[in-house]
Enzyme design. Structure first.
Site, PDB file in Angstrom:
ATOM      1  N   CYS A 151      54.419  65.790  -1.521  1.00  0.00           N
ATOM      2  CA  CYS A 151      53.560  65.786  -0.601  1.00  0.00           C
ATOM      3  C   CYS A 151      51.926  65.609  -0.346  1.00  0.00           C
ATOM      4  O   CYS A 151      51.409  65.855   1.289  1.00  0.00           O
ATOM      5  CB  CYS A 151      53.289  67.573  -0.763  1.00  0.00           C
ATOM      6  SG  CYS A 151      54.357  69.102  -1.426  1.00  0.00           S
ATOM      7  N   HIS A 168      60.522  73.280   0.173  1.00  0.00           N
ATOM      8  CA  HIS A 168      60.847  72.116   0.327  1.00  0.00           C
ATOM      9  C   HIS A 168      61.888  71.924  -0.453  1.00  0.00           C
ATOM     10  O   HIS A 168      62.076  72.195  -0.663  1.00  0.00           O
ATOM     11  CB  HIS A 168      59.484  71.443   0.912  1.00  0.00           C
ATOM     12  CG  HIS A 168      59.059  71.696   1.719  1.00  0.00           C
ATOM     13  ND1 HIS A 168      57.615  71.618   1.554  1.00  0.00           N
ATOM     14  CD2 HIS A 168      59.033  71.898   3.362  1.00  0.00           C
ATOM     15  CE1 HIS A 168      56.623  71.912   2.640  1.00  0.00           C
ATOM     16  NE2 HIS A 168      57.382  71.973   3.622  1.00  0.00           N
TER      17      HIS A 168
HETATM   18  C1  CIR Z   1      51.924  74.618   2.632  1.00  0.00           C
HETATM   19  O1  CIR Z   1      52.426  75.995   1.968  1.00  0.00           O
HETATM   20  O2  CIR Z   1      52.130  73.903   4.018  1.00  0.00           O
HETATM   21  C2  CIR Z   1      51.209  74.302   1.239  1.00  0.00           C
HETATM   22  N1  CIR Z   1      50.585  74.918   0.853  1.00  0.00           N
HETATM   23  C3  CIR Z   1      52.226  73.179   0.463  1.00  0.00           C
HETATM   24  C4  CIR Z   1      52.592  72.048   1.572  1.00  0.00           C
HETATM   25  C5  CIR Z   1      53.742  71.541   0.554  1.00  0.00           C
HETATM   26  N2  CIR Z   1      53.945  69.996   1.060  1.00  0.00           N
HETATM   27  C6  CIR Z   1      55.817  70.046   0.517  1.00  0.00           C
HETATM   28  O3  CIR Z   1      56.709  70.507  -0.292  1.00  0.00           O
HETATM   29  N3  CIR Z   1      55.564  68.846   1.067  1.00  0.00           N
END
Ligand code: CIR
Length: 253
Positions: A248, A161
Site C-alpha cells: 500500500c 483488498h
Molecule cells: C484504508 O482503509 O483505505 C487505509 N486505512 C488502508 C489502505 C491499505 N491499502 C492497501 O491495502 N492497498
C-alpha cells in the site's frame, strides 16, 4: 524490472485514518521512522523513489498504492471507494504525468482502489471488494484492453483488498492466504501458502528480484528466501494499525 516508485510521507493526521482492526492508533513519530526505512528498502532495489509531501487533509494518503494503477503502457487514476479517500486520486495526476504520456481514469459510478489490482505480466486480477465495484472493474478492463492488456474480476467476501491476501512475486510465484486459497484462478501458480498467523506477510512486494516483506513472519520469510530472492524485512506495524501493508505504501512501475 521496475525503474520508478512513488511514495507519500505519512501525515500527522494519520491516527485518524480508516481502520477495521483493533491494534490501537498509530504513533506519528514511529510511523515516520518506519516510512523512511521503507523508502531506504526501495532505494536498495535499484529504483528511484519520488517522495511526495504529507497531506494533512487526507489521513490515509500515505497508502498511495490505492489511488493509481501504474502499468507498463498507461497509468490509471482510480476512484477510491472510501469517501474520505476519494480526493486523494486528484493529487497524484501531476506526478504521474512526469512518467506517463497516457493517463486514464475511473469515473463515477465506478469505484476502484488499486490495492484490489494484482498485475501478473499483462493480465490484471481485479478484486471486487467493499472498495472496488463491478463498474470500476469493468472500466479498468476496457482501459487495459485498449492498451493491449487484459483483466478479470475476482469475487471477494472478507479481505479489505485483493492484495491483502495475495502478492505476485514474479516467476509464477504467488503468496496466498485466507479466502483466496480455494479459488480456481490461483491454482496454477507456484503457491506459497501463508498461514493464518502470518497473514499480514501475504502483502509483500517484489522489486527487481528483491522481496520486501513485513518483519516478524519467519515461516513466510523462509519460504521466500528458498525461492532465491533477496529478502528485505521492514517494520510497518504503525501502518498495520490502519490495515496498511507493504504494498500500500508505494506505486512501482
Ligand atoms: C484504508 O482503509 O483505505 C487505509 N486505512 C488502508 C489502505 C491499505 N491499502 C492497501 O491495502 N492497498
Amino acid at each position: 524490472m521496475f525503474k520508478h516508485t512513488i511514495v507519500r510521507r505519512p501525515a500527522a493526521t494519520l491516527m485518524h485514518g480508516l481502520t477495521s482492526v483493533d491494534l490501537g492508533r498509530p504513533d506519528y513519530l514511529t510511523a515516520q521512522v518506519q516510512h523512511q526505512c521503507y523508502i531506504d528498502a526501495l532505494l536498495s532495489c535499484d529504483v528511484d523513489v519520488t517522495v511526495l509531501p504529507p497531506r494533512e487533509d487526507f489521513p490515509d494518503s500515505c497508502f498511495v498504492e490505492d489511488v493509481a494503477l501504474c502499468t507498463p503502457h498507461c497509468a490509471v487514476i482510480t476512484r477510491p471507494g472510501a469517501d474520505s479517500r476519494r480526493g486523494e486520486a486528484e493529487l497524484i495526476g501531476t506526478t504521474l504525468q512526469r512518467f506517463y504520456s497516457s493517463l486514464e481514469s475511473i469515473t463515477a459510478p465506478g469505484t476502484l482502489e488499486a490495492g484490489d489490482v494484482m498485475m501478473v505480466g499483462t493480465h490484471f486480477y481485479i478484486g471486487l471488494s467493499a472498495r472496488t465495484n463491478e463498474e470500476g472493474a469493468r472500466q479498468l478492463i476496457q482501459i487495459l484492453q485498449r492498451h493491449g492488456m487484459s483483466g478479470s474480476m475476482v469475487k471477494m467476501a472478507e479481505m479489505l483488498h485483493l492484495k491483502t491476501g495475495l502478492s505476485y512475486l514474479e516467476h509464477n510465484h504467488l503468496l496466498i492466504t485466507g479466502e483466496f486459497l480455494h479459488l480456481d484462478e490461483f491454482k496454477s501458480f507456484n503457491r506459497i501458502e501463508v498461514p493464518a498467523e502470518e497473514a499480514y506477510a501475504a502483502n509483500s512486494i517484489w522489486v527487481n528480484d528483491s522481496v520486501i516483506m513485513p518483519a516478524g513472519h519467519p515461516y513466510t520469510a523462509e519460504q521466500v528466501r528458498k525461492l532465491g530472492y533477496r529478502l528485505i524485512e521492514v517494520d510497518t506495524r504503525e501502518f498495520q494499525k490502519l490495515d496498511g501493508g507493504v504494498s500500500c505504501l508505494s506505486l512501482r512501475f
